[in-house]
Design a protein around this motif. Structure first.
Motif, short mmCIF file in Angstrom:
data_model
loop_
_atom_site.label_atom_id
_atom_site.label_comp_id
_atom_site.label_asym_id
_atom_site.label_seq_id
_atom_site.Cartn_x
_atom_site.Cartn_y
_atom_site.Cartn_z
N THR A 98 1.13 -1.25 -0.14
CA THR A 98 0.08 0.12 0.04
C THR A 98 0.71 0.99 -0.06
O THR A 98 1.99 1.39 0.71
CB THR A 98 -0.46 0.16 0.44
N ILE A 99 0.77 2.52 -1.11
CA ILE A 99 1.53 3.84 -0.76
C ILE A 99 0.77 4.86 -1.05
O ILE A 99 -0.67 4.48 -1.27
CB ILE A 99 2.32 3.91 -2.36
N VAL A 100 1.00 6.04 0.27
CA VAL A 100 0.40 6.97 0.10
C VAL A 100 1.45 7.97 -0.70
O VAL A 100 2.48 8.07 -0.22
CB VAL A 100 -0.08 7.11 1.71
N TRP A 101 0.91 8.63 -1.21
CA TRP A 101 1.70 9.04 -2.23
C TRP A 101 1.57 10.20 -1.08
O TRP A 101 0.67 11.32 -0.93
CB TRP A 101 1.45 9.55 -3.60
N MET A 102 2.57 11.38 -1.66
CA MET A 102 3.08 12.32 -0.77
C MET A 102 4.03 13.92 -1.19
O MET A 102 3.87 14.86 -0.78
CB MET A 102 3.77 12.29 0.57
N ASP A 103 3.79 13.61 -2.99
CA ASP A 103 4.54 14.65 -3.78
C ASP A 103 3.11 14.98 -4.50
O ASP A 103 2.51 14.44 -4.75
CB ASP A 103 5.74 13.88 -4.88
N ASP A 104 3.54 16.13 -5.09
CA ASP A 104 2.89 17.75 -6.25
C ASP A 104 3.04 16.88 -7.29
O ASP A 104 1.94 16.71 -7.58
CB ASP A 104 2.77 18.57 -6.25
N ASP A 105 3.71 16.09 -7.51
CA ASP A 105 4.06 15.56 -8.72
C ASP A 105 3.53 14.04 -8.59
O ASP A 105 3.98 13.23 -8.08
CB ASP A 105 5.16 15.55 -9.36
N TYR B 143 12.82 4.62 -8.46
CA TYR B 143 12.70 5.82 -6.99
C TYR B 143 13.33 4.55 -5.53
O TYR B 143 14.00 3.91 -5.88
CB TYR B 143 11.63 6.02 -6.02
N TRP B 144 14.03 5.54 -4.45
CA TRP B 144 14.74 4.92 -3.58
C TRP B 144 13.71 4.94 -3.00
O TRP B 144 12.62 5.10 -2.35
CB TRP B 144 15.73 5.89 -3.13
N ILE C 49 16.28 11.90 -8.50
CA ILE C 49 17.19 13.54 -8.42
C ILE C 49 17.05 14.60 -7.42
O ILE C 49 17.88 14.82 -7.75
CB ILE C 49 16.34 13.62 -9.64
N THR C 50 15.58 14.95 -6.86
CA THR C 50 15.36 16.13 -6.23
C THR C 50 16.25 15.34 -4.64
O THR C 50 15.78 16.31 -3.49
CB THR C 50 14.10 16.12 -6.27
N ASN C 51 15.62 14.41 -4.00
CA ASN C 51 15.92 14.10 -2.48
C ASN C 51 14.45 13.94 -1.76
O ASN C 51 14.82 14.40 -0.89
CB ASN C 51 16.98 14.16 -2.16
N ARG C 52 13.37 14.25 -2.62
CA ARG C 52 12.44 14.84 -1.62
C ARG C 52 11.65 13.41 -1.64
O ARG C 52 11.63 12.42 -2.24
CB ARG C 52 10.94 15.16 -2.67
N THR C 53 10.75 13.25 -0.27
CA THR C 53 10.09 11.82 -0.01
C THR C 53 8.46 12.28 -0.24
O THR C 53 8.09 13.19 -0.40
CB THR C 53 10.00 11.89 1.48
#
Length: 639
Positions: free
Chosen positions: A345-352, A360-361, A429-433
């Motif tokens: 199960t994944i909760v997506w947390m990014d604007d993109d 991804y990492w 690329i951005t290292n954003r979670t």
């Protein structure tokens, strides 16, 4: 006249010191409870935490004076204090009267220590709520007594249950604004109970409170004589934390670092995630599967006879076993699994939005691996609990998908272990979670597919061809001249008796990738497949030339990491968009400008040029022949 204290000064100081030490010892051995407050906007989460801090006397005099001044400035009526200002630390929060960031606060009572996270109520900050809930033992779900159960109440309850919080408090707040009506309280509890049962919450504790007035916060309120349950603080002080449960599980310790201060000592340091361990216990190091026994358990305060879940220790093993950061030391006869494909199960947390197939990492405990996410099976509508079809995950979406890692991951289902079952996704690329997830189980095929060792190695293949394998990756806009230059380079290498193969973007789409379109997800899968083919050809000892737009840096970097260092050569065919469009050899730019051709790179789909290519050629300044000659000179020698 009162009697004079005849106790010598030094004895008085000694007694004071003893009292201080006794207090510190008592405080040190208190249990810790982590909890969150969550719910919809303006349900009173920040006010409740401010009240808890105030009533537990965790506010200094200068803080109280500033709080009183701030309360007057924002217009609080009379002499009342706006307790929310204690927690709303951001300027934007105070201006808007809402919580944006997760605010962590510490307080304690005579019986227990607490860390509370005040999480945002706005849907757009759901990702922050997930962050606060990830380490919590208990969730206080607040409901405004005037509004009842709302969408965010359901969303936060669903997320809290999904993340594995076992203790739920339903705090019906602002009872003072509904005249402490028992009928209204019972109505809300009944509605919430029906919803809670539908998502699997079997038990919760409901209580009527007023964070602003203090009703049922630290003591029973005379305003609710019909309520016979505990006050909020009383419940928080007595609820059982999950430490005992963790200690009853088999031993697991993710290795955080290898402690090697000198040649005479080698230990493995980490936080014990589950179970107990003693010297002499048989353990297994995963994913290698090597076994040994525990020789010592070392801490700064000396060796221990045993250690339990929640303790940070250094474990020494009796044998010289290969073990490093990311490995897991576990009970030998009850080890966790290791696999490379899962359902999660994944909760997506990014604007993109999530890009299907992009690498991804994935960080789980102390393990970090590369992962790709397949198209989600479905997303969950938290209001109706429907499973909805989808192609990707948008901000705050909750979905179930299959994921694949580039190497085995030591794990346990999230239902059994947060530490070995919960992960985050990080943009390379951005290292954003960008997401958080929970592993359900390993896919059966992950355990049935094994790498078959062969005797003829890639080094043997290369030596027979008397060359060093390379992948020459030409990237640039459509019309930049990639294919023309790659063809010229291959002709020159052929004259040098080099063994080559050219993979062209258009040619590959006639066969291997004929099922793919030109959406971002299809472009990513296109490059992934080409990268895998190029890797196999390099394993055969060939010099592989690829001519693809390959518009995204992340995918070019993904292919680079597939190969040994130095074998991937990124060649940027640098041609301005206006020049490439003026050439328009295939008429594609004209179609894209007219709207006939969608998702065309440079027009309505982005191109991310290399930031530091290995070789750059400018086709405005060079002919294709000159560019090819420059590239070959840069590549020499090829042995």
């Amino acid at each position: 006249m009162e009697p004079v204290d005849q106790t010598p000064v030094y004895q008085t100081e000694a007694l004071i010191a003893e009292d201080i030490l006794a207090y510190l010892d008592k405080h040190q051995h208190k249990t810790m409870l982590r909890f969150i407050t969550c719910g919809s906007v303006d349900d009173g989460k920040s006010t409740l935490i401010g009240r808890l801090l105030y009533d537990s006397k965790m506010i200094f005099e200068d803080q109280l004076a500033a709080l009183e001044a701030d309360s007057k400035r924002v217009g609080t009526q009379g002499a009342e204090i706006d307790f929310a200002l204690l927690v709303d630390g951001l300027a934007a929060e105070r201006e808007q009267g809402i919580t944006i960031d997760v605010a962590y606060r510490f307080f304690s009572t005579e019986k227990r220590k607490f860390i509370v996270a005040d999480t945002p109520g706005h849907e757009q900050y759901t990702r922050n709520m997930v962050t606060g809930a990830s380490t919590a033992d208990l969730a206080v779900i607040l409901i405004d007594a005037r509004k009842g159960v709302l969408t965010q109440t359901r969303r936060h309850s669903y997320l809290a249950h999904l993340i594995g919080i076992r203790h739920i408090v339903l705090a019906v707040n602002k009872m003072d604004l509904v005249d402490y009506s028992q009928a209204r309280f019972d109505e809300i509890v009944a509605e919430y109970r029906e919803f809670a049962a539908s998502i699997g919450i079997a038990e919760f504790v409901a209580m009527p409170i007023s964070g602003f007035k203090g009703d049922n916060i630290t003591a029973p309120s005379p305003n609710t004589p019909w309520y016979s349950g505990p006050s909020l603080v009383e419940h928080l002080e007595t609820v059982e934390v999950d430490t005992a449960t963790d200690q009853a599980r088999p031993f697991r310790m993710p290795v955080q670092w290898v402690n090697r201060p000198n040649l005479d000592f080698r230990g493995f340091s980490g936080l014990i995630a589950g179970g107990t361990v003693e010297p002499g216990d048989a353990v297994r190091v995963l994913p290698s599967g090597k076994t040994s026994t525990v020789s010592r358990i070392v801490t700064l305060d000396g060796d221990l006879d045993s250690a339990v879940a929640g303790q940070s220790v250094t474990i020494c093993l009796a044998d010289e076993v290969d073990c490093s950061r990311g490995d897991v030391i576990a009970t030998a006869d009850q080890p966790p699994q290791a696999a490379d494909q899962f359902e999660a199960t994944i909760v997506w947390m990014d604007d993109d939005a999530m890009l299907v197939g992009r690498s991804y990492w994935l960080k789980l405990g102390t393990q970090t691996v590369s992962v790709t996410v397949q198209q989600p099976k479905y997303t969950v509508n938290v209001n109706t609990l429907e499973h909805l079809a989808c192609k990707t995950l948008e901000l705050n979406a909750i979905g179930v998908a299959e994921i694949a890692t580039d190497k085995p991951l030591v794990f346990e289902p999230y239902a059994d272990s947060r530490t070995l079952g919960g992960f985050i996704l990080i943009d390379k690329i951005t290292n954003r979670t960008v997401g958080a997830g929970m592993l359900h189980f390993a896919l059966r095929r992950a355990q049935n597919v094994h790498w078959q060792a062969t005797d003829i190695t890639r080094e043997v293949h290369a030596s027979l061809k008397n060359q060093k394998p390379k992948v020459l990756w030409f990237t640039g806009l459509s019309g930049s001249g990639k294919s023309t230059i790659a063809n010229e380079v291959e002709k020159r290498l052929n004259l040098m008796n080099r063994h080559t193969f050219l993979l062209d973007g258009d040619n590959v789409r006639h066969g291997l990738n004929r099922d793919l379109g030109f959406t971002e997800a299809d472009r990513i899968e296109n490059i992934r497949r080409v990268g895998e083919v190029a890797k196999l050809m390099a394993d055969a000892g060939l010099i592989v030339l690829t001519a693809f737009i390959s518009p995204f840096r992340a995918e070019r970097e993904m292919v680079r990491k597939m190969l040994p260092e130095g074998e991937f050569v990124e060649i940027f065919v640098d041609t301005p968009l206006e020049v490439a469009e003026a050439r328009d050899v295939k008429g594609l730019y004209k179609k894209a400008r007219s709207g006939v051709l969608k998702n065309f790179t440079g027009i309505d789909s982005p191109y991310e040029p290399p930031e530091d290519p290995d070789i750059r050629v400018n086709t405005v300044e060079m002919t294709p022949e000159e560019a090819a000659e420059h590239i070959v000179r840069q590549l020499m020698p090829l042995k």
